[in-house]
Scaffold this motif. Structure first.
Motif, PDB file in Angstrom:
ATOM      1  N   LEU A 184       0.821  -1.208   0.000  1.00 22.55           N
ATOM      2  CA  LEU A 184       0.000   0.000   0.000  1.00 22.55           C
ATOM      3  C   LEU A 184       0.858   1.262   0.000  1.00 22.55           C
ATOM      4  O   LEU A 184       0.514   2.259  -0.646  1.00 22.55           O
ATOM      5  CB  LEU A 184      -0.930  -0.007   1.211  1.00 22.55           C
ATOM      6  N   LEU A 185       1.969   1.215   0.704  1.00 22.49           N
ATOM      7  CA  LEU A 185       2.845   2.390   0.795  1.00 22.49           C
ATOM      8  C   LEU A 185       3.450   2.748  -0.551  1.00 22.49           C
ATOM      9  O   LEU A 185       3.669   3.927  -0.855  1.00 22.49           O
ATOM     10  CB  LEU A 185       3.951   2.128   1.818  1.00 22.49           C
ATOM     11  N   THR A 186       3.721   1.734  -1.379  1.00 24.11           N
ATOM     12  CA  THR A 186       4.384   1.960  -2.664  1.00 24.11           C
ATOM     13  C   THR A 186       3.402   2.031  -3.831  1.00 24.11           C
ATOM     14  O   THR A 186       3.822   2.029  -4.990  1.00 24.11           O
ATOM     15  CB  THR A 186       5.399   0.835  -2.934  1.00 24.11           C
ATOM     16  N   SER A 187       2.119   2.075  -3.545  1.00 22.95           N
ATOM     17  CA  SER A 187       1.100   2.145  -4.603  1.00 22.95           C
ATOM     18  C   SER A 187       0.373   3.480  -4.517  1.00 22.95           C
ATOM     19  O   SER A 187      -0.817   3.543  -4.215  1.00 22.95           O
ATOM     20  CB  SER A 187       0.118   0.978  -4.474  1.00 22.95           C
ATOM     21  N   LYS A 188       1.060   4.542  -4.790  1.00 23.22           N
ATOM     22  CA  LYS A 188       0.535   5.886  -4.591  1.00 23.22           C
ATOM     23  C   LYS A 188      -0.530   6.285  -5.612  1.00 23.22           C
ATOM     24  O   LYS A 188      -1.220   7.272  -5.430  1.00 23.22           O
ATOM     25  CB  LYS A 188       1.682   6.908  -4.626  1.00 23.22           C
ATOM     26  N   LYS A 189      -0.679   5.511  -6.689  1.00 25.19           N
ATOM     27  CA  LYS A 189      -1.683   5.836  -7.694  1.00 25.19           C
ATOM     28  C   LYS A 189      -3.002   5.096  -7.481  1.00 25.19           C
ATOM     29  O   LYS A 189      -3.905   5.196  -8.306  1.00 25.19           O
ATOM     30  CB  LYS A 189      -1.146   5.534  -9.096  1.00 25.19           C
ATOM     31  N   LEU A 190      -3.112   4.378  -6.368  1.00 27.30           N
ATOM     32  CA  LEU A 190      -4.343   3.632  -6.095  1.00 27.30           C
ATOM     33  C   LEU A 190      -5.545   4.571  -6.008  1.00 27.30           C
ATOM     34  O   LEU A 190      -5.542   5.534  -5.252  1.00 27.30           O
ATOM     35  CB  LEU A 190      -4.220   2.849  -4.801  1.00 27.30           C
ATOM     36  N   THR A 191      -6.580   4.240  -6.775  1.00 23.55           N
ATOM     37  CA  THR A 191      -7.836   4.980  -6.681  1.00 23.55           C
ATOM     38  C   THR A 191      -8.958   4.110  -6.118  1.00 23.55           C
ATOM     39  O   THR A 191      -9.919   4.627  -5.561  1.00 23.55           O
ATOM     40  CB  THR A 191      -8.260   5.506  -8.065  1.00 23.55           C
ATOM     41  N   SER A 192      -8.830   2.770  -6.268  1.00 24.22           N
ATOM     42  CA  SER A 192      -9.855   1.842  -5.771  1.00 24.22           C
ATOM     43  C   SER A 192      -9.180   0.744  -4.963  1.00 24.22           C
ATOM     44  O   SER A 192      -8.223   0.123  -5.425  1.00 24.22           O
ATOM     45  CB  SER A 192     -10.628   1.242  -6.953  1.00 24.22           C
ATOM     46  N   LEU A 193      -9.686   0.517  -3.752  1.00 25.70           N
ATOM     47  CA  LEU A 193      -9.077  -0.461  -2.850  1.00 25.70           C
ATOM     48  C   LEU A 193     -10.161  -1.259  -2.141  1.00 25.70           C
ATOM     49  O   LEU A 193     -11.114  -0.697  -1.605  1.00 25.70           O
ATOM     50  CB  LEU A 193      -8.202   0.251  -1.813  1.00 25.70           C
ATOM     51  N   MET A 194     -10.024  -2.601  -2.145  1.00 22.66           N
ATOM     52  CA  MET A 194     -10.911  -3.462  -1.378  1.00 22.66           C
ATOM     53  C   MET A 194     -10.067  -4.403  -0.540  1.00 22.66           C
ATOM     54  O   MET A 194      -9.212  -5.121  -1.055  1.00 22.66           O
ATOM     55  CB  MET A 194     -11.828  -4.279  -2.285  1.00 22.66           C
ATOM     56  N   ILE A 195     -10.288  -4.399   0.767  1.00 26.56           N
ATOM     57  CA  ILE A 195      -9.648  -5.343   1.685  1.00 26.56           C
ATOM     58  C   ILE A 195     -10.775  -6.000   2.481  1.00 26.56           C
ATOM     59  O   ILE A 195     -11.345  -5.382   3.381  1.00 26.56           O
ATOM     60  CB  ILE A 195      -8.650  -4.655   2.625  1.00 26.56           C
ATOM     61  N   THR A 196     -11.109  -7.239   2.133  1.00 26.82           N
ATOM     62  CA  THR A 196     -12.271  -7.899   2.727  1.00 26.82           C
ATOM     63  C   THR A 196     -11.894  -9.281   3.242  1.00 26.82           C
ATOM     64  O   THR A 196     -11.333 -10.097   2.508  1.00 26.82           O
ATOM     65  CB  THR A 196     -13.414  -8.026   1.699  1.00 26.82           C
ATOM     66  N   LYS A 197     -12.190  -9.525   4.518  1.00 27.68           N
ATOM     67  CA  LYS A 197     -11.996 -10.834   5.148  1.00 27.68           C
ATOM     68  C   LYS A 197     -10.556 -11.340   4.997  1.00 27.68           C
ATOM     69  O   LYS A 197     -10.312 -12.522   4.790  1.00 27.68           O
ATOM     70  CB  LYS A 197     -12.990 -11.853   4.582  1.00 27.68           C
ATOM     71  N   CYS A 198      -9.608 -10.420   5.069  1.00 26.27           N
ATOM     72  CA  CYS A 198      -8.193 -10.795   4.958  1.00 26.27           C
ATOM     73  C   CYS A 198      -7.610 -11.026   6.343  1.00 26.27           C
ATOM     74  O   CYS A 198      -8.180 -10.637   7.358  1.00 26.27           O
ATOM     75  CB  CYS A 198      -7.404  -9.709   4.230  1.00 26.27           C
ATOM     76  N   GLN A 199      -6.444 -11.652   6.380  1.00 30.34           N
ATOM     77  CA  GLN A 199      -5.762 -11.871   7.646  1.00 30.34           C
ATOM     78  C   GLN A 199      -4.259 -11.781   7.444  1.00 30.34           C
ATOM     79  O   GLN A 199      -3.750 -12.078   6.365  1.00 30.34           O
ATOM     80  CB  GLN A 199      -6.138 -13.219   8.247  1.00 30.34           C
ATOM     81  N   ALA A 200      -3.578 -11.342   8.481  1.00 33.52           N
ATOM     82  CA  ALA A 200      -2.124 -11.226   8.443  1.00 33.52           C
ATOM     83  C   ALA A 200      -1.508 -12.536   8.899  1.00 33.52           C
ATOM     84  O   ALA A 200      -2.047 -13.238   9.757  1.00 33.52           O
ATOM     85  CB  ALA A 200      -1.657 -10.085   9.346  1.00 33.52           C
ATOM     86  N   SER A 201      -0.382 -12.878   8.316  1.00 32.06           N
ATOM     87  CA  SER A 201       0.316 -14.114   8.669  1.00 32.06           C
ATOM     88  C   SER A 201       0.956 -13.963  10.043  1.00 32.06           C
ATOM     89  O   SER A 201       1.918 -13.233  10.217  1.00 32.06           O
ATOM     90  CB  SER A 201       1.394 -14.416   7.621  1.00 32.06           C
ATOM     91  N   GLY A 202       0.400 -14.642  11.037  1.00 30.77           N
ATOM     92  CA  GLY A 202       1.001 -14.668  12.359  1.00 30.77           C
ATOM     93  C   GLY A 202       0.590 -13.551  13.280  1.00 30.77           C
ATOM     94  O   GLY A 202       0.706 -13.678  14.494  1.00 30.77           O
ATOM     95  N   ASN A 203       0.095 -12.425  12.781  1.00 28.67           N
ATOM     96  CA  ASN A 203      -0.267 -11.283  13.611  1.00 28.67           C
ATOM     97  C   ASN A 203      -1.597 -10.701  13.147  1.00 28.67           C
ATOM     98  O   ASN A 203      -2.002 -10.885  11.997  1.00 28.67           O
ATOM     99  CB  ASN A 203       0.814 -10.192  13.537  1.00 28.67           C
ATOM    100  N   PRO A 204      -2.276  -9.958  14.037  1.00 23.52           N
ATOM    101  CA  PRO A 204      -3.503  -9.277  13.611  1.00 23.52           C
ATOM    102  C   PRO A 204      -3.199  -8.251  12.523  1.00 23.52           C
ATOM    103  O   PRO A 204      -2.131  -7.648  12.494  1.00 23.52           O
ATOM    104  CB  PRO A 204      -3.996  -8.595  14.901  1.00 23.52           C
ATOM    105  N   LEU A 205      -4.153  -8.047  11.634  1.00 24.60           N
ATOM    106  CA  LEU A 205      -3.978  -7.124  10.516  1.00 24.60           C
ATOM    107  C   LEU A 205      -4.098  -5.691  11.017  1.00 24.60           C
ATOM    108  O   LEU A 205      -5.049  -5.336  11.705  1.00 24.60           O
ATOM    109  CB  LEU A 205      -5.043  -7.396   9.452  1.00 24.60           C
ATOM    110  N   SER A 206      -3.121  -4.868  10.658  1.00 25.01           N
ATOM    111  CA  SER A 206      -3.123  -3.468  11.081  1.00 25.01           C
ATOM    112  C   SER A 206      -2.689  -2.604   9.909  1.00 25.01           C
ATOM    113  O   SER A 206      -1.563  -2.744   9.416  1.00 25.01           O
ATOM    114  CB  SER A 206      -2.180  -3.262  12.267  1.00 25.01           C
TER     115      SER A 206
END
Length: 458
Positions: A184-206
């Protein structure tokens, strides 16, 4: 006079346009049409594959086609050969329902590496029935759209970003916190973003998003999310926040209702500059747990879509709904989806609970209220969608808007069944005190598309 073979003399661009509208197995079979069509399909720049419909190992193939697919070759290996046969850069690659196999992870990784070698990939869409195992996402320099579903991904070493990426959709994706934030930090041209029902490997998603061009974020919160918010983004237009099966989510150790409520409130506050917002009914339940009144406003909001469970609402959720409306002073259009959780249950006590809620809602809603700036001045259109026309469960919500939306021009009532109750609905509506003399009610059968209009000032 012999017929002229006009189709064989079509320009290459038109032939490719024709083939791009066919499934790949049929596009390959056009090689049997004529010598001039023999290798046209190898110039395709868009490839969309579904393992259930694109049976690349099908033995029913026309004559004179080189046997690049065999029955004994696995489906994914057939895909690998297919991509290898293409001559030009592959701009769009979509792969759905990747079949089960113990070797599917390495095979998929090999396929992605091959796509990288081909170059030019602008759209990558990978959707799986279940997780194929961990894969390393190659660094596609031209990537503009990335959609991933049900997979475990990792970024390559030295990843510097998809600098042209405009759309990112992640659904049930497992990814480390570091990789997600780097992406996300390196995608500065993002205009549309969906993050649904995802999980982080080993840690809570932040995630704390800082995307200056972001216009359309969508967040599907689950028990694996620790934090999610959006920094100031002047381009925000539409946001969606979903939260499903709350009771199940809180059975996990260390997860509490209050914790989730605070996070949802933070997320709603961080997208407060949107002009269009969609919230499902569990989001409203969560917001009902925070201290009321809400201390935020959404000053630019013009359209709100809200899901309400009419069978389980209580006084607290009702209060949250009221304060939510008060936080939107310039709202113009409102769409409410009335859901009935008890309609899928058979126990008598479930229906008793639904009746108690219906009585409570009639007591709270069917009267004039003050303090709603949007209802006083700006709301002109309200759409109420329900499964069945039901005077008992849903009519109070219709009366609420008829009584309080002073500038209301159109009230649209959508339903799937219960058309035989239309006379009862119309009779009850004609008894309502409607402040707006221009208000019209439209019944819309969402199955038959039939429309019935009712003018309230007749």
């Amino acid at each position: 006079m012999a017929e002229v073979d006009r189709i064989s003399f079509l320009p290459l661009e038109i032939k490719l346009s024709i083939l791009s509208r066919l499934r790949i197995k049929y596009a390959v079979r056009t090689s049997a049409l004529a010598h001039s069509w023999r290798h046209i399909w190898t110039h395709l720049s868009c490839l969309c594959l579904n393992s259930e419909q694109d049976l690349l190992g099908d033995t029913r193939k026309p004559p004179n086609i080189s046997n690049i697919f065999t029955v004994s070759t696995s489906w994914i290996q057939c895909v690998h050969r297919l991509v290898s046969s293409l001559l030009g850069p592959l701009l769009v690659f979509q792969l759905f329902s990747f079949p089960n196999s113990d070797k599917r992870g390495p095979l998929l990784q090999s396929l992605l590496d091959l796509l990288l070698q081909k170059g030019g990939v602008q759209t990558l869409d990978l959707s799986f029935c279940n997780n194929p195992g961990k894969i390393h996402l190659p660094w596609f320099h031209s990537l503009q759209m990335l959609r991933l579903s049900r997979c475990h991904i990792a970024l390559p070493t030295g990843f510097q970003g998809f600098h042209r990426l405009e759309t990112l959709d992640l659904y049930e994706v497992e990814i480390s916190n570091d990789d997600l934030n780097l992406l996300l930090l390196t995608s500065k041209k993002l205009t549309s973003l969906m993050i649904t029902k995802c999980q982080a490997s080993g840690n809570p998603l932040s995630v704390n998003l800082s995307l200056p061009l972001l216009r359309h974020p969508e967040f599907g919160i689950n028990e694996f999310v620790e934090n999610m918010s959006v920094d100031s983004s002047p381009c925000l237009e539409h946001a969606t926040i979903t939260l499903r099966h709350v009771a199940i989510a809180f059975s996990f150790a260390g997860y509490s209702l209050q914790k989730l409520a605070r996070m949802i409130l933070q997320l709603v506050t961080s997208v407060a500059m949107v002009s269009s917002l969609k919230l499902d009914f569990d989001v409203l339940k969560c917001l009902s747990l925070v201290a009321l009144p809400f201390n935020f406003t959404i000053p630019q909001l013009r359209f709100l879509m809200l899901y309400l469970d009419v069978d389980t609402m209580d006084q607290r959720v009702y209060d949250a709904f009221f304060w939510l409306l008060r936080s939107m002073p310039f709202l113009e259009e409102l769409e409410v989806e009335l859901l009935r959780s008890c309609s899928f249950l058979e126990r008598d006590d479930d229906y008793d609970q639904a009746d108690r809620v219906a009585i409570l809602m009639r007591e709270l809603l069917v009267k004039k209220h003050d303090g709603f700036a949007c209802l006083e001045r700006t709301v002109t259109s309200v759409a109420i969608n329900m499964e069945t026309l039901d005077v008992i469960a849903s009519f109070a919500w219709i009366q609420f808007f008829l009584l309080n939306a002073k500038g209301l021009k159109l009230l649209k009532i959508g339903y799937f069944s219960g058309g035989d109750l239309m006379p009862s609905f119309i009779e009850e509506l004609q008894k309502a005190d409607v402040p707006s003399s221009d208000a019209k009610v439209m019944f819309f059968n969402r199955d038959t598309r039939q429309i019935t209009n009712l003018c309230m000032n007749d």
